[in-house]
Motif scaffolding. Sequence first.
Motif, mmCIF file in Angstrom:
data_model
loop_
_atom_site.group_PDB
_atom_site.id
_atom_site.type_symbol
_atom_site.label_atom_id
_atom_site.label_comp_id
_atom_site.label_asym_id
_atom_site.label_seq_id
_atom_site.Cartn_x
_atom_site.Cartn_y
_atom_site.Cartn_z
ATOM 1 N N THR A 181 0.804 -1.229 0.000
ATOM 2 C CA THR A 181 0.000 0.000 0.000
ATOM 3 C C THR A 181 0.831 1.270 0.000
ATOM 4 N N VAL A 182 1.964 1.271 0.694
ATOM 5 C CA VAL A 182 2.735 2.507 0.844
ATOM 6 C C VAL A 182 4.158 2.354 0.309
ATOM 7 N N GLY A 183 4.777 3.493 0.066
ATOM 8 C CA GLY A 183 6.159 3.512 -0.396
ATOM 9 C C GLY A 183 7.122 3.968 0.677
ATOM 10 N N LEU A 184 6.723 3.822 1.933
ATOM 11 C CA LEU A 184 7.561 4.242 3.054
ATOM 12 C C LEU A 184 8.728 3.278 3.261
ATOM 13 N N CYS A 185 9.790 3.781 3.883
ATOM 14 C CA CYS A 185 10.891 2.918 4.330
ATOM 15 C C CYS A 185 10.424 2.216 5.609
ATOM 16 N N VAL A 186 10.226 0.921 5.530
ATOM 17 C CA VAL A 186 9.638 0.172 6.640
ATOM 18 C C VAL A 186 10.716 -0.589 7.395
#
Length: 244
Positions: free
Chosen positions: A72-77
Amino acid sequence: MILFPAIDLKDGVAVRLKQGDMDRATVFNRDPAAQAHVFETQGFKHLHVVDLDGAFAGKPMNAAAVDRILETVGLCVQLGGGIRDMATVEGWLEKGVDRVIIGTAAVRDPALVKEAARKFPKRVAVGLDAKDGKVAVQGWAETSELSVLDIARRFEDAGVAAIIYTDVARDGMLKGINWDATIALADAISIPVIASGGLASIDDVKVLTEPRARKLEGAIAGRALYDGRLDPVEAMALLRSARG
Protein backbone atom coordinates in the motif's frame (compact mmCIF):
# COMPACT_ATOMS: atom_id res chain seq x y z
CA MET A 1 16.84 13.04 12.37
CA ILE A 2 13.92 10.72 11.68
CA LEU A 3 10.51 10.51 13.36
CA PHE A 4 9.12 7.00 12.91
CA PRO A 5 5.35 6.56 13.31
CA ALA A 6 4.61 3.15 14.79
CA ILE A 7 2.16 0.42 13.88
CA ASP A 8 1.98 -2.46 16.37
CA LEU A 9 0.17 -5.52 15.05
CA LYS A 10 -1.96 -7.84 17.19
CA ASP A 11 -4.44 -10.26 15.64
CA GLY A 12 -4.11 -8.44 12.32
CA VAL A 13 -5.09 -4.99 13.58
CA ALA A 14 -3.14 -1.90 14.67
CA VAL A 15 -2.98 -1.53 18.45
CA ARG A 16 -1.02 0.22 21.14
CA LEU A 17 -0.02 -1.48 24.38
CA LYS A 18 0.72 -0.04 27.79
CA GLN A 19 4.10 -1.12 29.21
CA GLY A 20 4.21 -4.02 26.76
CA ASP A 21 1.19 -5.75 28.34
CA MET A 22 -0.80 -7.67 25.71
CA ASP A 23 -3.84 -7.51 28.00
CA ARG A 24 -3.72 -3.70 27.87
CA ALA A 25 -4.10 -3.28 24.13
CA THR A 26 -6.13 -0.49 22.54
CA VAL A 27 -7.23 -1.02 18.95
CA PHE A 28 -6.59 2.14 16.91
CA ASN A 29 -7.19 0.90 13.38
CA ARG A 30 -8.57 -2.40 12.13
CA ASP A 31 -6.84 -1.79 8.79
CA PRO A 32 -3.08 -1.40 9.39
CA ALA A 33 -2.42 -0.69 5.72
CA ALA A 34 -4.91 2.18 5.79
CA GLN A 35 -3.14 3.51 8.90
CA ALA A 36 0.19 3.33 7.07
CA HIS A 37 -1.35 5.30 4.22
CA VAL A 38 -2.50 7.97 6.69
CA PHE A 39 1.06 8.32 7.96
CA GLU A 40 2.34 8.57 4.39
CA THR A 41 -0.12 11.33 3.51
CA GLN A 42 0.93 13.19 6.67
CA GLY A 43 4.43 13.45 5.24
CA PHE A 44 6.28 10.69 7.05
CA LYS A 45 8.98 8.89 5.05
CA HIS A 46 9.62 6.00 7.44
CA LEU A 47 7.48 3.50 9.33
CA HIS A 48 8.17 1.35 12.39
CA VAL A 49 6.16 -1.91 12.46
CA VAL A 50 6.12 -4.53 15.22
CA ASP A 51 4.51 -7.95 15.01
CA LEU A 52 3.53 -8.25 18.66
CA ASP A 53 2.15 -11.77 18.34
CA GLY A 54 5.36 -12.75 16.55
CA ALA A 55 7.45 -11.42 19.41
CA PHE A 56 5.75 -13.84 21.78
CA ALA A 57 5.55 -16.76 19.35
CA GLY A 58 9.11 -16.45 18.06
CA LYS A 59 8.00 -16.44 14.43
CA PRO A 60 6.00 -14.10 12.14
CA MET A 61 2.31 -14.11 13.02
CA ASN A 62 0.97 -11.03 11.23
CA ALA A 63 2.56 -11.56 7.83
CA ALA A 64 -0.62 -10.82 5.88
CA ALA A 65 -0.98 -7.41 7.55
CA VAL A 66 2.67 -6.58 6.89
CA ASP A 67 2.32 -7.66 3.27
CA ARG A 68 -0.63 -5.29 2.83
CA ILE A 69 1.34 -2.42 4.32
CA LEU A 70 4.22 -3.06 1.93
CA GLU A 71 1.80 -3.20 -1.01
CA THR A 72 0.00 0.00 0.00
CA VAL A 73 2.73 2.51 0.84
CA GLY A 74 6.16 3.51 -0.40
CA LEU A 75 7.56 4.24 3.05
CA CYS A 76 10.89 2.92 4.33
CA VAL A 77 9.64 0.17 6.64
CA GLN A 78 11.56 -1.25 9.57
CA LEU A 79 10.02 -4.38 11.08
CA GLY A 80 10.50 -6.27 14.31
CA GLY A 81 8.81 -9.11 16.17
CA GLY A 82 9.49 -12.83 15.83
CA ILE A 83 12.65 -12.49 13.75
CA ARG A 84 14.81 -15.27 15.18
CA ASP A 85 16.56 -16.92 12.21
CA MET A 86 18.25 -16.09 8.92
CA ALA A 87 15.40 -17.44 6.81
CA THR A 88 13.01 -14.94 8.40
CA VAL A 89 15.50 -12.09 7.95
CA GLU A 90 15.94 -12.95 4.28
CA GLY A 91 12.23 -13.46 3.73
CA TRP A 92 11.25 -10.03 5.00
CA LEU A 93 14.04 -8.20 3.18
CA GLU A 94 13.10 -9.94 -0.07
CA LYS A 95 9.47 -8.87 0.42
CA GLY A 96 10.46 -5.22 0.60
CA VAL A 97 11.09 -4.48 4.27
CA ASP A 98 13.96 -1.99 4.34
CA ARG A 99 15.32 -2.97 7.74
CA VAL A 100 14.64 -5.85 10.11
CA ILE A 101 14.85 -5.48 13.87
CA ILE A 102 16.23 -8.37 15.91
CA GLY A 103 15.41 -8.28 19.61
CA THR A 104 15.25 -11.54 21.59
CA ALA A 105 17.77 -13.23 19.30
CA ALA A 106 20.22 -10.38 19.88
CA VAL A 107 20.39 -11.57 23.50
CA ARG A 108 20.20 -15.31 22.92
CA ASP A 109 21.88 -15.66 19.52
CA PRO A 110 24.20 -12.69 18.86
CA ALA A 111 25.91 -14.66 16.09
CA LEU A 112 22.69 -14.39 14.06
CA VAL A 113 22.78 -10.60 14.27
CA LYS A 114 26.40 -10.47 13.22
CA GLU A 115 25.87 -12.86 10.32
CA ALA A 116 22.78 -10.98 9.13
CA ALA A 117 24.50 -7.61 9.41
CA ARG A 118 27.44 -8.92 7.37
CA LYS A 119 25.14 -10.33 4.72
CA PHE A 120 22.81 -7.32 4.62
CA PRO A 121 24.85 -4.20 5.53
CA LYS A 122 22.83 -1.41 7.14
CA ARG A 123 19.60 -3.41 6.89
CA VAL A 124 19.70 -5.04 10.32
CA ALA A 125 18.88 -3.21 13.56
CA VAL A 126 18.90 -4.45 17.14
CA GLY A 127 15.94 -3.82 19.42
CA LEU A 128 16.89 -3.47 23.08
CA ASP A 129 13.96 -3.13 25.47
CA ALA A 130 14.81 -2.32 29.07
CA LYS A 131 13.09 -2.97 32.37
CA ASP A 132 15.02 -1.24 35.16
CA GLY A 133 18.11 -1.17 32.96
CA LYS A 134 18.00 -4.90 32.16
CA VAL A 135 17.12 -6.21 28.70
CA ALA A 136 13.63 -7.74 28.37
CA VAL A 137 13.06 -10.50 25.83
CA GLN A 138 10.31 -12.76 24.43
CA GLY A 139 7.87 -9.91 23.82
CA TRP A 140 8.94 -8.30 27.10
CA ALA A 141 7.58 -11.31 29.02
CA GLU A 142 11.02 -12.19 30.42
CA THR A 143 13.93 -10.13 31.72
CA SER A 144 17.57 -11.11 31.20
CA GLU A 145 20.41 -10.34 33.59
CA LEU A 146 22.23 -8.29 30.97
CA SER A 147 22.26 -4.52 30.74
CA VAL A 148 21.40 -2.62 27.58
CA LEU A 149 24.99 -1.44 27.28
CA ASP A 150 26.33 -5.01 27.69
CA ILE A 151 24.27 -6.15 24.71
CA ALA A 152 24.84 -3.07 22.58
CA ARG A 153 28.61 -3.38 22.90
CA ARG A 154 28.46 -6.90 21.45
CA PHE A 155 27.61 -5.37 18.10
CA GLU A 156 30.16 -2.59 17.82
CA ASP A 157 31.83 -2.87 14.40
CA ALA A 158 29.35 -5.58 13.33
CA GLY A 159 27.66 -3.38 10.73
CA VAL A 160 24.41 -3.02 12.67
CA ALA A 161 22.36 -0.12 11.29
CA ALA A 162 20.87 1.06 14.59
CA ILE A 163 19.98 0.22 18.16
CA ILE A 164 16.32 0.81 18.99
CA TYR A 165 16.17 1.48 22.72
CA THR A 166 12.82 1.23 24.51
CA ASP A 167 12.12 1.92 28.16
CA VAL A 168 9.32 -0.61 28.75
CA ALA A 169 8.01 1.22 31.82
CA ARG A 170 7.27 4.27 29.68
CA ASP A 171 6.00 2.57 26.55
CA GLY A 172 2.44 3.64 25.74
CA MET A 173 2.22 5.69 28.94
CA LEU A 174 2.70 9.17 27.39
CA LYS A 175 5.15 10.16 30.12
CA GLY A 176 7.91 11.26 27.78
CA ILE A 177 10.90 9.36 26.47
CA ASN A 178 13.65 8.40 28.92
CA TRP A 179 16.09 10.80 27.30
CA ASP A 180 18.82 10.50 29.94
CA ALA A 181 19.19 6.74 29.50
CA THR A 182 18.79 6.91 25.71
CA ILE A 183 21.36 9.63 25.21
CA ALA A 184 23.78 7.98 27.67
CA LEU A 185 23.57 4.80 25.56
CA ALA A 186 24.14 6.74 22.32
CA ASP A 187 27.18 8.46 23.84
CA ALA A 188 28.65 5.12 24.96
CA ILE A 189 28.55 3.34 21.59
CA SER A 190 29.26 4.12 17.94
CA ILE A 191 26.02 2.60 16.61
CA PRO A 192 23.21 5.13 15.97
CA VAL A 193 20.40 4.92 18.54
CA ILE A 194 16.66 5.35 18.00
CA ALA A 195 14.64 6.46 21.03
CA SER A 196 11.42 4.60 21.80
CA GLY A 197 8.86 4.36 24.56
CA GLY A 198 6.62 7.10 25.89
CA LEU A 199 6.92 9.90 23.34
CA ALA A 200 4.22 12.25 24.59
CA SER A 201 4.26 15.61 22.82
CA ILE A 202 6.11 18.10 20.68
CA ASP A 203 8.47 18.63 23.64
CA ASP A 204 9.94 15.18 23.02
CA VAL A 205 10.44 16.04 19.35
CA LYS A 206 12.19 19.26 20.37
CA VAL A 207 14.77 17.21 22.27
CA LEU A 208 15.76 15.62 18.96
CA THR A 209 16.88 19.04 17.75
CA GLU A 210 19.14 19.67 20.76
CA PRO A 211 22.94 19.24 20.57
CA ARG A 212 22.85 16.48 23.22
CA ALA A 213 20.78 14.33 20.84
CA ARG A 214 23.18 14.65 17.91
CA LYS A 215 24.15 10.95 17.98
CA LEU A 216 20.57 9.74 17.78
CA GLU A 217 19.06 8.62 14.47
CA GLY A 218 15.59 9.61 15.61
CA ALA A 219 12.61 8.56 17.72
CA ILE A 220 9.48 6.42 17.45
CA ALA A 221 6.03 7.91 18.02
CA GLY A 222 2.99 5.78 18.75
CA ARG A 223 0.08 6.58 21.03
CA ALA A 224 0.72 10.35 20.93
CA LEU A 225 0.08 10.34 17.17
CA TYR A 226 -3.01 8.15 17.43
CA ASP A 227 -4.76 10.20 20.10
CA GLY A 228 -3.81 13.61 18.72
CA ARG A 229 -1.36 14.74 21.39
CA LEU A 230 1.30 15.12 18.71
CA ASP A 231 0.55 17.08 15.54
CA PRO A 232 2.45 15.30 12.74
CA VAL A 233 2.64 18.42 10.57
CA GLU A 234 4.14 20.45 13.42
CA ALA A 235 6.56 17.67 14.33
CA MET A 236 7.82 17.17 10.78
CA ALA A 237 8.18 20.92 10.26
CA LEU A 238 10.23 21.22 13.44
CA LEU A 239 12.64 18.51 12.34
CA ARG A 240 12.94 20.00 8.85
CA SER A 241 13.78 23.44 10.24
CA ALA A 242 16.39 21.91 12.56
CA ARG A 243 18.04 20.18 9.62
CA GLY A 244 18.05 23.42 7.67
